[in-house]
Structures are given as C-alpha cells and as structure tokens.
Design a protein around this motif. Structure first.
Motif, PDB file in Angstrom:
ATOM      1  N   ARG A  72      42.824  56.671  38.750  1.00  0.00           N
ATOM      2  CA  ARG A  72      43.560  56.962  39.975  1.00  0.00           C
ATOM      3  C   ARG A  72      44.945  57.451  39.567  1.00  0.00           C
ATOM      4  NH1 ARG A  72      40.388  54.498  43.564  1.00  0.00           N
ATOM      5  NH2 ARG A  72      39.504  52.457  43.046  1.00  0.00           N
ATOM      6  N   VAL A  84      47.614  55.261  37.823  1.00  0.00           N
ATOM      7  CA  VAL A  84      47.874  53.929  38.368  1.00  0.00           C
ATOM      8  C   VAL A  84      46.691  52.980  38.187  1.00  0.00           C
ATOM      9  CG1 VAL A  84      49.652  54.695  39.984  1.00  0.00           C
ATOM     10  CG2 VAL A  84      47.263  54.680  40.714  1.00  0.00           C
ATOM     11  N   ALA A  85      45.525  53.508  37.797  1.00  0.00           N
ATOM     12  CA  ALA A  85      44.385  52.621  37.541  1.00  0.00           C
ATOM     13  C   ALA A  85      43.363  53.345  36.688  1.00  0.00           C
ATOM     14  CB  ALA A  85      43.739  52.177  38.853  1.00  0.00           C
ATOM     15  N   LYS A  87      39.299  53.274  35.726  1.00  0.00           N
ATOM     16  CA  LYS A  87      38.030  52.745  36.202  1.00  0.00           C
ATOM     17  C   LYS A  87      36.991  52.854  35.096  1.00  0.00           C
ATOM     18  CE  LYS A  87      38.271  51.279  39.577  1.00  0.00           C
ATOM     19  NZ  LYS A  87      38.964  49.951  39.730  1.00  0.00           N
ATOM     20  N   HIS A 105      45.635  58.641  47.252  1.00  0.00           N
ATOM     21  CA  HIS A 105      45.876  58.977  45.842  1.00  0.00           C
ATOM     22  C   HIS A 105      44.692  59.821  45.392  1.00  0.00           C
ATOM     23  CE1 HIS A 105      43.346  55.353  45.809  1.00  0.00           C
ATOM     24  NE2 HIS A 105      42.776  55.925  44.766  1.00  0.00           N
ATOM     25  N   GLU A 144      40.931  44.385  41.828  1.00  0.00           N
ATOM     26  CA  GLU A 144      41.609  45.630  41.465  1.00  0.00           C
ATOM     27  C   GLU A 144      43.104  45.528  41.793  1.00  0.00           C
ATOM     28  OE1 GLU A 144      39.949  49.432  42.452  1.00  0.00           O
ATOM     29  OE2 GLU A 144      41.784  50.437  41.815  1.00  0.00           O
ATOM     30  N   GLY A 145      43.423  44.875  42.899  1.00  0.00           N
ATOM     31  CA  GLY A 145      44.837  44.665  43.241  1.00  0.00           C
ATOM     32  C   GLY A 145      45.537  43.822  42.192  1.00  0.00           C
ATOM     33  N   GLY A 148      46.214  45.875  39.224  1.00  0.00           N
ATOM     34  CA  GLY A 148      47.348  46.759  39.510  1.00  0.00           C
ATOM     35  C   GLY A 148      48.677  46.034  39.320  1.00  0.00           C
ATOM     36  N   ARG A 149      48.746  44.758  39.730  1.00  0.00           N
ATOM     37  CA  ARG A 149      49.981  43.983  39.542  1.00  0.00           C
ATOM     38  C   ARG A 149      50.262  43.775  38.056  1.00  0.00           C
ATOM     39  NH1 ARG A 149      47.761  41.609  44.123  1.00  0.00           N
ATOM     40  NH2 ARG A 149      46.679  39.934  43.046  1.00  0.00           N
ATOM     41  N   TRP A 151      49.373  45.771  35.704  1.00  0.00           N
ATOM     42  CA  TRP A 151      49.820  47.066  35.173  1.00  0.00           C
ATOM     43  C   TRP A 151      51.289  47.317  35.484  1.00  0.00           C
ATOM     44  CZ3 TRP A 151      46.663  51.980  34.274  1.00  0.00           C
ATOM     45  CH2 TRP A 151      45.486  51.660  33.572  1.00  0.00           C
ATOM     46  N   LEU A 152      51.728  46.904  36.678  1.00  0.00           N
ATOM     47  CA  LEU A 152      53.159  47.045  37.009  1.00  0.00           C
ATOM     48  C   LEU A 152      54.003  46.279  36.002  1.00  0.00           C
ATOM     49  CD1 LEU A 152      53.564  46.690  40.882  1.00  0.00           C
ATOM     50  CD2 LEU A 152      54.274  48.612  39.456  1.00  0.00           C
TER      51      LEU A 152
END
Lengths: 253, 79
Positions: A72, A84-85, A87, A105, A144-145, A148-149, A151-152
């Motif tokens: 993504r 941002v992701a 897969k 996105h 997935e959320g 994402g956190r 990854w931040l």
C-alpha cells in the motif's frame, strides 16, 4: 479492476492460503472454512509495479494475495512516495472496500503477484451468514492496524540498523503464518531499492545498514540477494516482540 | 541517468559497490548530503573520531565527482 468476461472459478484449494491466514489469528469451524474455500473468484496475474487498486477508485471485488508481495502506498503532492504496508501471501488486500468503497491509498504489486478476486456480493453474503467469518475478517483488519502502528514506530523512531532488523523479523513471522514448514532462513524477495522504499531510507543507506548487519552475521548477501542468516541475532538487534502480530491471540466469537 | 557511488570514510573506508541511478551531479550532491545527514542522525557518535565523516562520490566511469567532509572543529578552536 476486474475482467468482466473471465469465468468465476470455485477452485477452493487456491483460497486455502486465505483460510490458513485467518486461522493464524482466529478459530473457524470446519463449515466456515469450507464456505470460505467455496467463495467464487477470478484469478489475475500482475507483474511487479502494476496497479491493483488506484487511490480514489471504487472496486466491486476484494483481492486475495495468492502468491508474491504487494504494498500500500500514499503519495504526497510533490510526488514523494511512502510505502505504508507490505502484504504477504494469504493476505486479503482490500477488505476495507466492503465497507468503505472509495480507495484512500493505492495498492500495487511489489513482485509478480497472483490474485484471487472475490466479488463483494459473495463476501457480503458470506459475512451475513457466518458470524465467525465476519469476526475473523474484523480481527484481520485490526491486526493490520496494529502492524501499521508498529511501522510508525519503526520508521519514526528506530535507527536504521534496528529498523531493518525489525522489519526482517516481522517478515519471517508473517510468512510463517502460512508456510508449510517453519521458516528460519530466507532469501528476501525484495531488491535493496524496494527495501529502501519500505524503510524510508535511501538505497545507499540501506546498503550501509545491510553491510553492518552482515558484519554481525545476521544477514548474508549472495549475488546481491539478501538472505536472513541468523533470525535470533536479528531479533536480538531489534529487541523484537511478536506481540503486535497477535498470532493465535484471538478467540472464536 | 548516471550511476553514482557513495563511498564513506569514518576511520575505515567503506566502498559502495551498488550505487544509485541519478539524473546529474546536482542530484548526486543532494543525495550525498542527505546520506550524510541520515548516517549522522543514526550514528551521531561517528564524529567523535578525528577523521569525521567523509563521503566520496564517483560515477560509473570511476571518475571522482566530489566529496563531502563533516568534522567537529571545536577542539581546533580551543587548542
């Protein structure tokens, strides 16, 4: 997206990888697993960098990643791209589109990918009929959320060496969710340029970082391909905890 | 497009054998400055050695294009 004339297929064995992915975090009764495998779909193969879903577009199907890697990405007005992701095989790519029809996105193939496109109407019918599947879908989106956190934190706060080590640990953990045999070593299917885009580092800096990790015996590079050589060492460098991946954490509803 | 190579010296010499494709010397200069900034934000202690950090940029004909040198000079001022 979609090929209107492609016949819909019901080769359940192709969707088994999706079932396996969902089982890595949720309990599903046998009849629910069979119902997922019986979803109709069309198969589509895309080459690296081809678009799967464009930002702002609407789709009438959800793609499941059968093989290969996708990502993504979001673009700034100046054209700067941030991935941002990532897969991995078995991941449903676009469950969001069942509830939020306009893509916020873009989804793109990172390597050559094989997709199963499952129509929204089939998904909606399945989710309405089978609460455990609906629950597994929510859990998948929640995890997935959580990724994402992480990854931040990874891109925002970890230094380059720790950041790359952390990402490689995550990659192995995620691939193990659907792998037949447990993976300890791995040829990373990404180029250094792709890794740079994923990590928010320049390609030259990735090269320096990998050299440092290679010097510690954590990774090896053979003919420019990156191999994970010592997963324990990488986990030590990254202080890796797989808590945020929630493997086998969710109970059946 | 030209492939530029960014070699670093920080007490030891580190040859870049992969490089990056960039439009021209100007783009290579920007890349080198960013690279130096990235390295230092990750490894600020690097400048505690007497050599500082030096990035030598060469192109695909192995010609030396320019170098960026970053050093702490306060010792020289107070000496």
């Amino acid at each position: 997206m979609g090929e209107p004339h492609a016949p819909e297929r019901r080769d359940g064995h192709l969707l088994r990888i999706l079932v396996k992915k969902l089982l890595s975090h949720s309990l599903l009764p046998a009849e629910d697993r069979q119902a997922i495998e019986a979803l109709p779909f069309t198969v589509r193969t895309l080459e690296a960098n081809e678009s799967i879903v464009r930002e702002g577009s609407r789709t009438d199907s959800c793609a499941i990643l059968l093989s290969g890697f996708a990502f993504r990405a979001k673009l700034s007005a100046e054209g700067g791209r941030q991935i941002v992701a990532l897969k991995t095989p078995g991941d449903p790519l676009d469950l969001q589109s069942l509830f939020l029809p306009t893509a916020d996105h873009s989804l793109q193939a990172l390597t050559r990918v094989e997709l199963a496109l499952v129509p929204h109407r089939a998904w909606n019918a399945l989710l309405a009929a089978r609460p455990a599947v609906a629950r597994a879908v929510v859990v998948d989106v929640l995890i997935e959320g959580s990724i994402g956190r992480e990854w931040l934190l990874n891109i925002g706060r970890r230094d380059a060496r720790t950041r790359v080590a952390h990402f490689l640990c995550e990659l192995v953990h995620r691939l193990n969710r659907v792998a037949l045999d447990r993976i300890e070593t791995l040829e990373v299917p990404l180029t250094q340029e792709q890794l740079a885009d994923l990590m928010g580092l320049t390609p030259v800096h990735i090269n320096r970082t990998l050299k440092a990790l290679e010097g510690e015996g954590a990774v090896a590079r053979v003919a420019r391909r990156l191999h994970i050589a010592d997963l324990d060492r990488l986990a030590e460098i990254a202080s890796f905890s797989s808590l945020y991946l929630h493997g086998h954490d969710a109970q059946a509803g | 497009m030209t492939r530029y190579y960014f070699h670093t010296s920080d007490g030891e010499y580190d040859v870049d054998d992969i490089g990056v494709e960039l439009a021209d010397d100007r783009a290579a200069r920007r890349e080198a400055i960013r690279y130096g900034g990235d390295i230092l934000s990750n490894e600020p202690d690097l400048l505690s050695n007497a050599h500082g950090l030096r990035i030598d940029v060469t192109d695909d004909r192995d010609a030396h294009c320019f170098a960026i040198v970053i050093r702490v000079v306060s010792d020289l001022i107070t000496a």
